[in-house]
Write a protein that holds these residues in place. Structure first.
Motif, PDB file in Angstrom:
ATOM      1  N   VAL A  99      -0.628   9.548   1.449  1.00 40.72           N
ATOM      2  CA  VAL A  99      -0.722   8.683   2.625  1.00 40.72           C
ATOM      3  C   VAL A  99       0.622   7.997   2.845  1.00 40.72           C
ATOM      4  CG1 VAL A  99      -3.200   8.268   2.389  1.00 40.72           C
ATOM      5  CG2 VAL A  99      -1.584   6.718   1.272  1.00 40.72           C
ATOM      6  N   GLU A 100       0.841   7.538   4.069  1.00 39.08           N
ATOM      7  CA  GLU A 100       2.020   6.737   4.375  1.00 39.08           C
ATOM      8  C   GLU A 100       1.558   5.310   4.591  1.00 39.08           C
ATOM      9  OE1 GLU A 100       5.166   8.214   6.993  1.00 39.08           O
ATOM     10  OE2 GLU A 100       3.959  10.036   7.153  1.00 39.08           O
ATOM     11  N   ILE A 101       2.143   4.414   3.825  1.00 44.09           N
ATOM     12  CA  ILE A 101       1.779   3.002   3.921  1.00 44.09           C
ATOM     13  C   ILE A 101       2.989   2.255   4.460  1.00 44.09           C
ATOM     14  CG2 ILE A 101       0.988   0.966   2.676  1.00 44.09           C
ATOM     15  CD1 ILE A 101      -0.161   2.898   0.545  1.00 44.09           C
ATOM     16  N   TYR A 102       2.823   1.647   5.612  1.00 46.80           N
ATOM     17  CA  TYR A 102       3.898   0.895   6.241  1.00 46.80           C
ATOM     18  C   TYR A 102       3.696  -0.590   5.931  1.00 46.80           C
ATOM     19  CZ  TYR A 102       4.551   5.240   8.777  1.00 46.80           C
ATOM     20  OH  TYR A 102       4.752   6.555   9.085  1.00 46.80           O
ATOM     21  N   PRO A 103       4.565  -1.178   5.121  1.00 45.41           N
ATOM     22  CA  PRO A 103       4.394  -2.582   4.739  1.00 45.41           C
ATOM     23  C   PRO A 103       4.293  -3.535   5.932  1.00 45.41           C
ATOM     24  CG  PRO A 103       6.067  -1.569   3.374  1.00 45.41           C
ATOM     25  CD  PRO A 103       5.703  -0.573   4.454  1.00 45.41           C
ATOM     26  N   THR A 104       4.961  -3.189   7.027  1.00 46.70           N
ATOM     27  CA  THR A 104       4.924  -4.071   8.196  1.00 46.70           C
ATOM     28  C   THR A 104       3.565  -4.070   8.888  1.00 46.70           C
ATOM     29  OG1 THR A 104       5.834  -2.303   9.564  1.00 46.70           O
ATOM     30  CG2 THR A 104       7.401  -3.895   8.622  1.00 46.70           C
ATOM     31  N   ARG A 105       2.719  -3.105   8.549  1.00 43.37           N
ATOM     32  CA  ARG A 105       1.382  -3.022   9.158  1.00 43.37           C
ATOM     33  C   ARG A 105       0.294  -3.539   8.231  1.00 43.37           C
ATOM     34  NH1 ARG A 105       1.801   3.078  11.593  1.00 43.37           N
ATOM     35  NH2 ARG A 105       3.567   2.689  12.960  1.00 43.37           N
ATOM     36  N   LEU A 106       0.687  -4.114   7.108  1.00 41.54           N
ATOM     37  CA  LEU A 106      -0.277  -4.602   6.126  1.00 41.54           C
ATOM     38  C   LEU A 106      -0.398  -6.107   6.191  1.00 41.54           C
ATOM     39  CD1 LEU A 106       0.910  -2.606   2.993  1.00 41.54           C
ATOM     40  CD2 LEU A 106      -1.011  -2.058   4.480  1.00 41.54           C
ATOM     41  N   CYS A 107      -1.535  -6.583   5.748  1.00 41.40           N
ATOM     42  CA  CYS A 107      -1.677  -8.012   5.501  1.00 41.40           C
ATOM     43  C   CYS A 107      -1.873  -8.166   3.995  1.00 41.40           C
ATOM     44  CB  CYS A 107      -2.837  -8.612   6.289  1.00 41.40           C
ATOM     45  SG  CYS A 107      -4.464  -8.005   5.832  1.00 41.40           S
ATOM     46  N   GLN A 108      -1.684  -9.350   3.492  1.00 38.38           N
ATOM     47  CA  GLN A 108      -1.781  -9.567   2.049  1.00 38.38           C
ATOM     48  C   GLN A 108      -3.148  -9.154   1.511  1.00 38.38           C
ATOM     49  OE1 GLN A 108      -0.368 -13.350   0.746  1.00 38.38           O
ATOM     50  NE2 GLN A 108      -1.143 -13.095  -1.314  1.00 38.38           N
ATOM     51  N   GLU A 109      -4.176  -9.311   2.322  1.00 36.27           N
ATOM     52  CA  GLU A 109      -5.532  -8.952   1.880  1.00 36.27           C
ATOM     53  C   GLU A 109      -5.669  -7.454   1.565  1.00 36.27           C
ATOM     54  OE1 GLU A 109      -9.900  -8.934   3.791  1.00 36.27           O
ATOM     55  OE2 GLU A 109      -8.849 -10.841   3.911  1.00 36.27           O
ATOM     56  N   ASP A 110      -4.897  -6.602   2.243  1.00 36.52           N
ATOM     57  CA  ASP A 110      -4.964  -5.163   1.994  1.00 36.52           C
ATOM     58  C   ASP A 110      -4.638  -4.817   0.544  1.00 36.52           C
ATOM     59  OD1 ASP A 110      -5.673  -4.352   4.607  1.00 36.52           O
ATOM     60  OD2 ASP A 110      -3.574  -4.399   5.240  1.00 36.52           O
ATOM     61  N   PHE A 111      -3.825  -5.630  -0.102  1.00 37.58           N
ATOM     62  CA  PHE A 111      -3.419  -5.388  -1.480  1.00 37.58           C
ATOM     63  C   PHE A 111      -3.904  -6.494  -2.417  1.00 37.58           C
ATOM     64  CE2 PHE A 111      -1.047  -1.936   0.025  1.00 37.58           C
ATOM     65  CZ  PHE A 111      -0.550  -1.222  -1.062  1.00 37.58           C
ATOM     66  N   ALA A 112      -4.902  -7.248  -1.993  1.00 38.33           N
ATOM     67  CA  ALA A 112      -5.379  -8.381  -2.793  1.00 38.33           C
ATOM     68  C   ALA A 112      -6.012  -7.942  -4.110  1.00 38.33           C
ATOM     69  CB  ALA A 112      -6.365  -9.223  -1.989  1.00 38.33           C
ATOM     70  N   SER A 113      -6.776  -6.875  -4.089  1.00 41.56           N
ATOM     71  CA  SER A 113      -7.478  -6.413  -5.293  1.00 41.56           C
ATOM     72  C   SER A 113      -7.519  -4.885  -5.277  1.00 41.56           C
ATOM     73  CB  SER A 113      -8.908  -6.960  -5.323  1.00 41.56           C
ATOM     74  OG  SER A 113      -9.695  -6.321  -4.334  1.00 41.56           O
TER      75      SER A 113
END
Length: 88
Positions: free
Chosen positions: A59-73
């Motif tokens: 997959v391609e993960i664009y950090p600018t399209r993430l919110c902190q909750e996406d990587f919370a757990s």
């Protein structure tokens, strides 16, 4: 493999990856552990996790399209990866 089993395997894998990159072995068995609130995820661990997920799951993960909750757990991360895989 059925979808439920596939999700469980992916969640266990993501827990293991998060435990390794955060250098917190206890995360391996805790899919709901909040990596930010528990101060386990720093910027380097975030980038290592991001690149590992991209490589492992295609997959391609664009950090600018993430919110902190996406990587919370690990559970949130697994949900993000599943969404990205469905989007193609």
């Amino acid at each position: 493999m059925n979808p439920t089993a596939d999700h469980r395997v992916m969640l266990e894998d993501i827990c293991a990856i998060a435990a390794r990159v955060c250098q917190a072995p206890e995360v391996a068995g805790q899919p709901d552990r909040n990596l930010y609130e528990d101060q386990l995820m720093d910027s380097l661990a975030f980038l290592q996790l991001l690149y590992t997920l991209e490589d492992r799951y295609g997959v391609e993960i664009y950090p600018t399209r993430l919110c902190q909750e996406d990587f919370a757990s690990p559970r949130h991360i697994a949900a993000l990866v599943e969404r990205l895989r469905c989007q193609g």
